[in-house]
Every structure is written in structure tokens, then in C-alpha cells.
Design a protein around this motif. Structure first.
Motif, PDB file in Angstrom:
ATOM      1  N   THR A   1      -0.815  20.025   9.210  1.00 38.24           N
ATOM      2  CA  THR A   1      -0.856  21.490   9.247  1.00 38.24           C
ATOM      3  C   THR A   1      -1.507  21.820  10.448  1.00 38.24           C
ATOM      4  O   THR A   1      -2.478  21.248  11.051  1.00 38.24           O
ATOM      5  CB  THR A   1      -2.161  21.724   8.000  1.00 38.24           C
ATOM      6  N   GLY A   2      -0.731  22.990  11.173  1.00 42.29           N
ATOM      7  CA  GLY A   2      -1.190  23.171  12.269  1.00 42.29           C
ATOM      8  C   GLY A   2      -0.787  22.163  13.453  1.00 42.29           C
ATOM      9  O   GLY A   2      -0.173  21.538  13.410  1.00 42.29           O
ATOM     10  N   ALA A   3      -2.105  21.875  14.032  1.00 50.17           N
ATOM     11  CA  ALA A   3      -1.824  20.881  15.152  1.00 50.17           C
ATOM     12  C   ALA A   3      -2.473  19.392  14.718  1.00 50.17           C
ATOM     13  O   ALA A   3      -2.397  18.296  15.410  1.00 50.17           O
ATOM     14  CB  ALA A   3      -2.726  21.032  16.405  1.00 50.17           C
ATOM     15  N   TYR A   4      -3.067  19.333  13.191  1.00 52.55           N
ATOM     16  CA  TYR A   4      -3.408  18.343  12.846  1.00 52.55           C
ATOM     17  C   TYR A   4      -2.409  17.374  11.939  1.00 52.55           C
ATOM     18  O   TYR A   4      -1.275  17.865  11.528  1.00 52.55           O
ATOM     19  CB  TYR A   4      -4.632  18.652  11.666  1.00 52.55           C
ATOM     20  N   TRP A   5      -2.711  16.098  12.171  1.00 51.40           N
ATOM     21  CA  TRP A   5      -2.058  14.871  11.379  1.00 51.40           C
ATOM     22  C   TRP A   5      -3.123  14.175  10.649  1.00 51.40           C
ATOM     23  O   TRP A   5      -4.090  13.534  11.342  1.00 51.40           O
ATOM     24  CB  TRP A   5      -1.499  13.921  12.522  1.00 51.40           C
ATOM     25  N   ILE A   6      -3.010  14.065   9.468  1.00 47.65           N
ATOM     26  CA  ILE A   6      -3.754  13.678   8.545  1.00 47.65           C
ATOM     27  C   ILE A   6      -2.849  12.463   7.637  1.00 47.65           C
ATOM     28  O   ILE A   6      -2.060  12.750   7.006  1.00 47.65           O
ATOM     29  CB  ILE A   6      -4.351  14.756   7.450  1.00 47.65           C
ATOM     30  N   VAL A   7      -3.806  11.537   7.608  1.00 43.89           N
ATOM     31  CA  VAL A   7      -3.564  10.342   6.722  1.00 43.89           C
ATOM     32  C   VAL A   7      -4.449   9.610   5.990  1.00 43.89           C
ATOM     33  O   VAL A   7      -5.459   9.548   6.296  1.00 43.89           O
ATOM     34  CB  VAL A   7      -2.807   9.116   7.841  1.00 43.89           C
ATOM     35  N   ALA A   8      -3.842   9.350   4.587  1.00 41.87           N
ATOM     36  CA  ALA A   8      -4.830   8.543   3.768  1.00 41.87           C
ATOM     37  C   ALA A   8      -3.706   7.553   3.229  1.00 41.87           C
ATOM     38  O   ALA A   8      -2.838   7.603   2.569  1.00 41.87           O
ATOM     39  CB  ALA A   8      -5.194   9.406   2.409  1.00 41.87           C
ATOM     40  N   GLU A   9      -4.513   6.300   3.450  1.00 50.00           N
ATOM     41  CA  GLU A   9      -3.555   4.832   2.845  1.00 50.00           C
ATOM     42  C   GLU A   9      -4.500   4.034   2.283  1.00 50.00           C
ATOM     43  O   GLU A   9      -5.743   3.785   2.485  1.00 50.00           O
ATOM     44  CB  GLU A   9      -3.309   4.444   4.321  1.00 50.00           C
ATOM     45  N   SER A  10      -4.018   3.478   1.073  1.00 53.83           N
ATOM     46  CA  SER A  10      -4.933   2.398   0.389  1.00 53.83           C
ATOM     47  C   SER A  10      -3.935   1.850  -0.433  1.00 53.83           C
ATOM     48  O   SER A  10      -2.730   2.286  -0.848  1.00 53.83           O
ATOM     49  CB  SER A  10      -5.594   3.411  -0.673  1.00 53.83           C
ATOM     50  N   LYS A  11      -4.471   0.491  -1.021  1.00 55.43           N
ATOM     51  CA  LYS A  11      -3.574  -0.267  -1.763  1.00 55.43           C
ATOM     52  C   LYS A  11      -3.752   0.343  -3.303  1.00 55.43           C
ATOM     53  O   LYS A  11      -2.814  -0.247  -3.984  1.00 55.43           O
ATOM     54  CB  LYS A  11      -4.305  -1.626  -1.894  1.00 55.43           C
TER      55      LYS A  11
ATOM     56  N   PHE B   1      -3.015   3.435  -3.831  1.00 52.07           N
ATOM     57  CA  PHE B   1      -2.069   4.419  -3.998  1.00 52.07           C
ATOM     58  C   PHE B   1      -0.537   3.816  -4.108  1.00 52.07           C
ATOM     59  O   PHE B   1       0.010   3.429  -3.323  1.00 52.07           O
ATOM     60  CB  PHE B   1      -1.920   5.463  -2.413  1.00 52.07           C
ATOM     61  N   HIS B   2      -0.085   4.350  -5.295  1.00 53.35           N
ATOM     62  CA  HIS B   2       1.170   3.682  -5.721  1.00 53.35           C
ATOM     63  C   HIS B   2       2.258   4.854  -5.536  1.00 53.35           C
ATOM     64  O   HIS B   2       3.551   4.688  -5.849  1.00 53.35           O
ATOM     65  CB  HIS B   2       1.217   3.062  -7.149  1.00 53.35           C
ATOM     66  N   GLU B   3       1.812   6.037  -6.055  1.00 52.66           N
ATOM     67  CA  GLU B   3       2.841   7.174  -5.965  1.00 52.66           C
ATOM     68  C   GLU B   3       1.986   8.383  -5.223  1.00 52.66           C
ATOM     69  O   GLU B   3       0.779   8.327  -5.217  1.00 52.66           O
ATOM     70  CB  GLU B   3       3.066   7.465  -7.354  1.00 52.66           C
ATOM     71  N   PRO B   4       2.764   9.707  -5.022  1.00 52.12           N
ATOM     72  CA  PRO B   4       2.342  10.773  -4.550  1.00 52.12           C
ATOM     73  C   PRO B   4       0.898  11.169  -5.084  1.00 52.12           C
ATOM     74  O   PRO B   4      -0.057  11.652  -4.277  1.00 52.12           O
ATOM     75  CB  PRO B   4       3.278  11.733  -4.105  1.00 52.12           C
ATOM     76  N   GLY B   5       0.942  11.116  -6.338  1.00 47.30           N
ATOM     77  CA  GLY B   5      -0.119  11.796  -6.996  1.00 47.30           C
ATOM     78  C   GLY B   5      -1.565  10.937  -7.070  1.00 47.30           C
ATOM     79  O   GLY B   5      -2.571  11.630  -7.046  1.00 47.30           O
ATOM     80  N   ASP B   6      -1.518   9.539  -6.583  1.00 47.04           N
ATOM     81  CA  ASP B   6      -2.674   8.970  -6.545  1.00 47.04           C
ATOM     82  C   ASP B   6      -3.499   9.528  -5.238  1.00 47.04           C
ATOM     83  O   ASP B   6      -4.801   9.196  -5.144  1.00 47.04           O
ATOM     84  CB  ASP B   6      -2.305   7.708  -6.347  1.00 47.04           C
TER      85      ASP B   6
ATOM     86  N   SER C   1       0.802  -1.094   0.036  1.00 42.75           N
ATOM     87  CA  SER C   1      -0.017  -0.095   0.185  1.00 42.75           C
ATOM     88  C   SER C   1       0.917   1.057  -0.158  1.00 42.75           C
ATOM     89  O   SER C   1       2.107   1.046   0.229  1.00 42.75           O
ATOM     90  CB  SER C   1      -0.973  -0.122   1.181  1.00 42.75           C
ATOM     91  N   GLY C   2       0.090   2.563  -0.142  1.00 43.09           N
ATOM     92  CA  GLY C   2       0.801   3.679  -0.201  1.00 43.09           C
ATOM     93  C   GLY C   2       0.143   4.449   0.980  1.00 43.09           C
ATOM     94  O   GLY C   2      -0.977   4.557   1.393  1.00 43.09           O
ATOM     95  N   VAL C   3       0.969   5.366   1.707  1.00 44.02           N
ATOM     96  CA  VAL C   3       0.666   6.150   2.823  1.00 44.02           C
ATOM     97  C   VAL C   3       0.857   7.632   2.524  1.00 44.02           C
ATOM     98  O   VAL C   3       2.427   8.018   2.296  1.00 44.02           O
ATOM     99  CB  VAL C   3       1.331   5.697   4.084  1.00 44.02           C
ATOM    100  N   ALA C   4      -0.082   8.562   2.480  1.00 43.37           N
ATOM    101  CA  ALA C   4       0.124   9.949   2.345  1.00 43.37           C
ATOM    102  C   ALA C   4      -0.206  10.781   3.522  1.00 43.37           C
ATOM    103  O   ALA C   4      -1.247  10.144   4.305  1.00 43.37           O
ATOM    104  CB  ALA C   4      -0.779  10.464   1.152  1.00 43.37           C
ATOM    105  N   GLN C   5       0.648  11.462   3.893  1.00 40.32           N
ATOM    106  CA  GLN C   5       0.594  12.167   5.372  1.00 40.32           C
ATOM    107  C   GLN C   5       0.546  13.691   5.252  1.00 40.32           C
ATOM    108  O   GLN C   5       1.352  14.262   4.294  1.00 40.32           O
ATOM    109  CB  GLN C   5       1.529  11.821   6.439  1.00 40.32           C
ATOM    110  N   ALA C   6       0.037  14.260   5.836  1.00 44.12           N
ATOM    111  CA  ALA C   6       0.342  15.731   5.791  1.00 44.12           C
ATOM    112  C   ALA C   6       0.056  16.308   7.386  1.00 44.12           C
ATOM    113  O   ALA C   6      -0.762  15.609   8.163  1.00 44.12           O
ATOM    114  CB  ALA C   6      -1.075  16.529   4.969  1.00 44.12           C
TER     115      ALA C   6
END
Length: 206
Positions: A176-186, A188-193, A169-174
Motif C-alpha cells: 500500500t503506497g510505498a509500504y511493504w507489509i509481511v506477516a508470517e507464521s507456522k 497461517f495455513h490459508e489467507p484468512g488466518d 509456514s504461510g506468508v501474507a503480504q500487502a
């Protein structure tokens, strides 16, 4: 043996009596000497010193995460889901897997939501949390160490994005401020996904 005459005997008796009286007077005078000394009493003075209570060390309150009160319909709205390519739909039966980023977010009083890819059938797990300052710093350091910087998830330094992928799978994280955001999926193969999903989620936090 010489016998005293009555006259002489009477004189001797008077002398003897006088001696006895004098001795008695001296004895009484000795007994009636100086009176017994009166014991002096020292007054007891009560102390007016007030004891100062010992200072107690104040303990600092334990830091706790800030709850995220968003519902999954607010993390990604139905309108946003319909515009994604491929299209995603909310998965009401989603539960965060033990040990996953989503589970960590939930443990930090955050929210974790699942959205199903209508084409592949795979789940996109999206989570948002506001950890303690110490935990947030640790998460940032881990992302810097294990992921690649992605400037397209937002405008740095207001939004710092990262992406990492392995064979599953691929894991995108961001952050911003006090927030931690994660989107993860099989899927997601590259950042643009994950770009559109991350942009919508971050936009809903502004």
C-alpha cells in the motif's frame, strides 16, 4: 740612371700626398655610410581569451529506503493483540531470522516484530518497510509470481494483498503506497488466518 731634379721630386711628392688624402677621404666616406638598421620591435599583445572550465558530469544521488520509525507497540497495539483470536502477545526477545522477509525489511530501514500465539506458542513475525522504488517493484513482481492474490487484506488497488504457504509456514503480504507489509507464521495455513493481523497492521499505517 736618370736622377730627378729637386723641383720634380717635390711636385711628385705633392701629387702622391694628394692621392693618399683622396683615398683616405673615400675610405672614410665608405665607413661612414648608411647607419645600421634599427631592429623593429613588435609589441606583445596579451590574449584576453578566457578559458571556459570543462563541464563536469553530475552524478545522480543513490536511492535509499525510507526509514520506518514505528515501534512494535505501534505496529500492533496491546489492545489489538488482546482482541485477536487466538490472542497474541508481544515477544520482546524476537529477532529476525537471517534470509527471512523480516530480515530483508530490517535491512531496508524497516521494522520487524514478533508476537507469540498464546495457544500454539508459535511466533507471528510482522515486518514493515519502505524500500526504494526499484526494490519495491521487484518485491511486487515476486509476490505476483509466487503468491495468490488476496483481495480481503484491503481494497484494491489501494491495497494489494497476496498469500502463499508451504509445508512449514504461510506468508501474507500487502503493498500500500510505498509500504511493504509481511506477516508470517507456522499458524497461517490459508489467507484468512492472517486477515485480522494484516487488517490491523495496515490500519495503523493509514
Amino acid at each position: 740612371m736618370r736622377t730627378l731634379r729637386p723641383r720634380h721630386a717635390a711636385q711628385l711628392g705633392r701629387v702622391t700626398a694628394a692621392i693618399v688624402v683622396a683615398a683616405s677621404a673615400l675610405l672614410l666616406a665608405g665607413c661612414a655610410g648608411s647607419p645600421d638598421p634599427v631592429a623593429s620591435v613588435t609589441p606583445h599583445i596579451r590574449s584576453t581569451t578566457t578559458k571556459t572550465p570543462a563541464a563536469t558530469a553530475s552524478s545522480s544521488p543513490t536511492a535509499t529506503p525510507t526509514p520506518v520509525t514505528l515501534s512494535c507497540d505501534q505496529v500492533l497495539t496491546s489492545d489489538q493483540l488482546g482482541k485477536l483470536v487466538p490472542k497474541l502477545t508481544a515477544d520482546s526477545g524476537f529477532t529476525a531470522e537471517k534470509g527471512s522477509n523480516a530480515a530483508t525489511a530490517v535491512a531496508d530501514a524497516g521494522v520487524a516484530c514478533g508476537y507469540r500465539n498464546g495457544t500454539s506458542g508459535n511466533i507471528v513475525a510482522v515486518s514493515i518497510a519502505q524500500p526504494t522504488a526499484t526494490d519495491l517493484t521487484s518485491l511486487k513482481n515476486t509476490a505476483i509470481r509466487d503468491s495468490n492474490v488476496v483481495p480481503t487484506y484491503g481494497v484494491p488497488p489501494k491495497v494489494m494483498g497476496y498469500f502463499a504457504a508451504d509445508s512449514t509456514s504461510g506468508v501474507a503480504q500487502a503493498f500500500t503506497g510505498a509500504y511493504w507489509i509481511v506477516a508470517e507464521s507456522k499458524d497461517f495455513h490459508e489467507p484468512g488466518d492472517a486477515s485480522l493481523v494484516m487488517a490491523d497492521v495496515i490500519g495503523n499505517l493509514q
